[in-house]
Write an enzyme that holds these catalytic residues in place. Structure first.
Site, mmCIF file in Angstrom:
data_model
loop_
_atom_site.group_PDB
_atom_site.id
_atom_site.type_symbol
_atom_site.label_atom_id
_atom_site.label_comp_id
_atom_site.label_asym_id
_atom_site.label_seq_id
_atom_site.Cartn_x
_atom_site.Cartn_y
_atom_site.Cartn_z
ATOM 1 C CG ASP A 5 -2.744 2.238 1.474
ATOM 2 O OD1 ASP A 5 -3.263 2.778 2.482
ATOM 3 O OD2 ASP A 5 -3.362 1.445 0.733
ATOM 4 C CD GLU A 6 3.870 1.400 6.022
ATOM 5 O OE1 GLU A 6 4.209 0.442 6.742
ATOM 6 O OE2 GLU A 6 4.606 2.364 5.758
ATOM 7 C CE1 TYR A 7 1.808 1.281 11.073
ATOM 8 C CE2 TYR A 7 2.806 3.038 9.781
ATOM 9 C CZ TYR A 7 2.922 1.880 10.529
ATOM 10 O OH TYR A 7 4.164 1.314 10.722
#
Length: 305
Positions: free
Chosen positions: A165-167
């Site tokens: 759960d990045e960017y």
């Protein structure tokens, strides 16, 4: 000096503009049954590969000098994306041209690893469009995305899904901010869709701190969770047994061999069952890999081009 999160080429930068179409309900080409790998005692080793610039087949080039077992047990294709369709206002699974190439050529890119006994997992990452694992507006929307994931696992004969759960850049394109229910709904639906397959958590972002909702805790639905900060030791904050956790994380070629060895030694001494590596490339990294395999398995690593 550790690398905070990943020094990665953004998948968005190399992405094609078209969304890769899924053939729903397609039958996976499973290939030959996996040959049993020589016995190996010790933690599960995981290798993320940036397929924008490296081959996933690199994971199968390392064996233990003593016994011949695979160094790596899990290969992670990095990475597919969760995109946002502004027309339908829904999250959609997207593959850039490099990820699509690996999947379309599963017979030569994925099956050879599986036939060695190495599991192949697809990582899914945000793509700056506002869609993420933590902001589905309803249980139905979360389940629909879970279906896209499970269809991909089935179609390409994969061994599971990894969540990163990045960017996401929550709020872009009018999307919502993270909510308490979204990730719980998503993981619950995916686990129901792919029983027996791997679901892993790169322990970062809003989703990683939203594992319980409405009396449902999804921690036990994960097979693994790992520290996202390379060159460091950090126990993931999820209620899983030590056998499923990797507090150690190293970037091959950037984390020093002494640090990699120390983290491996600590993994064994403190009873953890997973060791995470990132950015395995095409070079002969046997010296870097041996630094941790000597501590994890009592053997140097052998590289076969």
């Amino acid at each position: 000096m550790f690398t905070p999160v990943r020094s990665r080429i953004r998948t968005a930068a190399l992405a094609l503009s078209a969304v890769a179409a899924l053939t729903l309900g397609a039958t996976a080409t499973t290939g030959a049954a996996a040959a049993p790998a020589p016995a190996k005692q010790g933690p599960t080793s995981v290798a993320y590969v940036e397929v924008n610039n490296n081959s996933i087949l690199n994971v199968g080039k390392y064996t233990l000098a003593n016994g011949g077992g695979n160094v790596f047990d899990v290969a992670v294709i990095f990475a597919a994306n969760i995109n946002y369709d502004t027309g339908t206002k829904a999250a959609t699974l997207y593959f850039n041209e490099n990820v699509q190439h690996v999947l379309d050529n599963a017979a030569t890119q994925i099956r050879p690893l599986q036939q060695k006994g190495i599991k192949v997992v697809l990582s899914v990452l945000g793509n700056h469009q506002g869609a993420g694992f933590a902001n589905f507006p309803s249980q139905q929307a979360a389940s629909a995305f879970a279906k896209q994931l499970s269809d991909t696992v089935a179609k390409y004969g994969l061994d599971g899904i990894d969540f990163d759960d990045e960017y996401a850049e929550y709020g872009n394109n009018g999307t919502g901010q993270p909510n308490a229910s979204s990730f719980v709904y998503l993981v619950s639906a995916l686990r129901a869709d792919i029983p027996g397959k791997i679901i892993s958590l790169y322990n970062i972002g809003p989703a990683a701190s939203r594992l319980s909702y409405g009396g449902v805790d999804i921690s036990s639905k994960f097979d693994y969770a790992w520290n996202p900060y390379y060159g460091t030791w950090q126990v993931p904050g999820i209620a899983l047994p030590k056998s499923k956790l990797s507090p150690a994380a190293v970037e091959i070629g950037r984390t020093s061999q002494s640090t990699a060895a120390g983290l491996a030694r600590r993994t064994v001494s403190e009873g953890y069952g997973v060791y995470l590596t990132y950015n395995l490339d095409a070079a002969d990294r046997s010296a870097d890999v041996s630094a941790f395999t000597k501590e994890l398995y009592g053997s140097a690593a052998h590289y076969t081009p």
